[in-house]
Design an enzyme around this catalytic site. Structure first.
Site, mmCIF file in Angstrom:
data_model
loop_
_atom_site.group_PDB
_atom_site.id
_atom_site.type_symbol
_atom_site.label_atom_id
_atom_site.label_comp_id
_atom_site.label_asym_id
_atom_site.label_seq_id
_atom_site.Cartn_x
_atom_site.Cartn_y
_atom_site.Cartn_z
ATOM 1 C CB ILE A 43 -15.023 -6.498 -6.606
ATOM 2 C CG1 ILE A 43 -13.771 -6.829 -7.438
ATOM 3 C CG2 ILE A 43 -15.875 -7.763 -6.395
ATOM 4 C CD1 ILE A 43 -12.765 -7.734 -6.729
ATOM 5 C CD GLU A 44 -20.538 -1.735 -8.836
ATOM 6 O OE1 GLU A 44 -21.620 -2.202 -9.247
ATOM 7 O OE2 GLU A 44 -20.129 -0.579 -9.112
ATOM 8 C CD GLU A 55 -8.980 3.706 -7.918
ATOM 9 O OE1 GLU A 55 -9.844 2.827 -7.720
ATOM 10 O OE2 GLU A 55 -9.250 4.845 -8.348
ATOM 11 C CB CYS A 89 -8.817 4.951 -3.573
ATOM 12 S SG CYS A 89 -9.939 3.551 -3.767
HETATM 13 N N1 THU Z 1 -14.802 3.242 -8.360
HETATM 14 C C1 THU Z 1 -13.513 2.786 -8.440
HETATM 15 O O1 THU Z 1 -13.291 1.585 -8.629
HETATM 16 N N2 THU Z 1 -12.511 3.687 -8.328
HETATM 17 C C2 THU Z 1 -12.671 5.031 -8.186
HETATM 18 O O2 THU Z 1 -11.709 5.749 -8.006
HETATM 19 C C3 THU Z 1 -14.016 5.610 -8.272
HETATM 20 C C4 THU Z 1 -15.126 4.638 -8.110
HETATM 21 C C5 THU Z 1 -15.903 2.298 -8.516
HETATM 22 C C6 THU Z 1 -16.694 2.001 -7.277
HETATM 23 C C7 THU Z 1 -18.019 1.570 -7.845
HETATM 24 O O3 THU Z 1 -17.969 0.203 -8.170
HETATM 25 C C8 THU Z 1 -18.134 2.364 -9.149
HETATM 26 O O4 THU Z 1 -16.826 2.793 -9.457
HETATM 27 C C9 THU Z 1 -19.075 3.555 -9.077
HETATM 28 O O5 THU Z 1 -18.748 4.374 -8.014
#
Ligand code: THU
Length: 132
Positions: A43-44, A55, A89
């Site tokens: 979720i950005e 995660e 994570c």
């Molecule tokens: N991201 C994850 O959700 N999990 C990971 O292990 C790597 C990165 C997401 C964060 C961000 O929204 C996007 O991927 C690019 O980094």
């Protein structure tokens, strides 16, 4: 495959990814030791550093519903290659779930599996806080 239900749940969660900035969708699902699955997506945020990874969304959902013991987490994205959890994570997962199985799934269903400790050797954990 032993973790099919978990993988399906991670894939479904990827569909809920809110990633307008990176356009990088991630889905995860964590398996509680009593068999319950909690899924999560990334979720950005327009203030980029407030983004949360899939995660951590998944494990925080599980913890907030009273689950404390876990056996595995599945992670998937739209990349053909299997993606591992990021460093932040890894730390959060190890602290809250210990040395669980990590199931990394590529977009064409290739699978890599390892133990979390292989991704985070010499982990820092809460036992060290009482080690004065
Ligand atoms: N991201 C994850 O959700 N999990 C990971 O292990 C790597 C990165 C997401 C964060 C961000 O929204 C996007 O991927 C690019 O980094």
């Amino acid at each position: 495959m032993k973790y099919k239900r978990l993988i399906d749940s991670a894939k479904k969660a990827k569909g809920h990814s809110y990633s307008p900035h990176s356009k990088f969708r991630v889905g995860a699902a964590i398996l509680s030791k009593n068999g319950k699955i909690f899924s999560g997506c990334n979720i950005e945020n327009s203030s980029y550093s407030l983004t949360i990874c899939a995660e951590r969304t998944a494990i925080f959902k599980a913890i907030s519903e009273g689950h404390k013991k876990f056996s595995a987490i599945a992670i998937t994205s739209d990349l053909k290659e299997e993606i591992p959890p990021c460093g932040a994570c890894r730390q959060v997962l190890f602290d809250l779930a210990g040395n669980i199985d990590v199931i990394m799934v590529g977009s064409k269903n290739s699978i890599k599996t390892c133990k979390l400790e292989e991704l985070l050797p010499i982990p820092f954990d809460s036992s060290m806080l009482n080690n004065k």
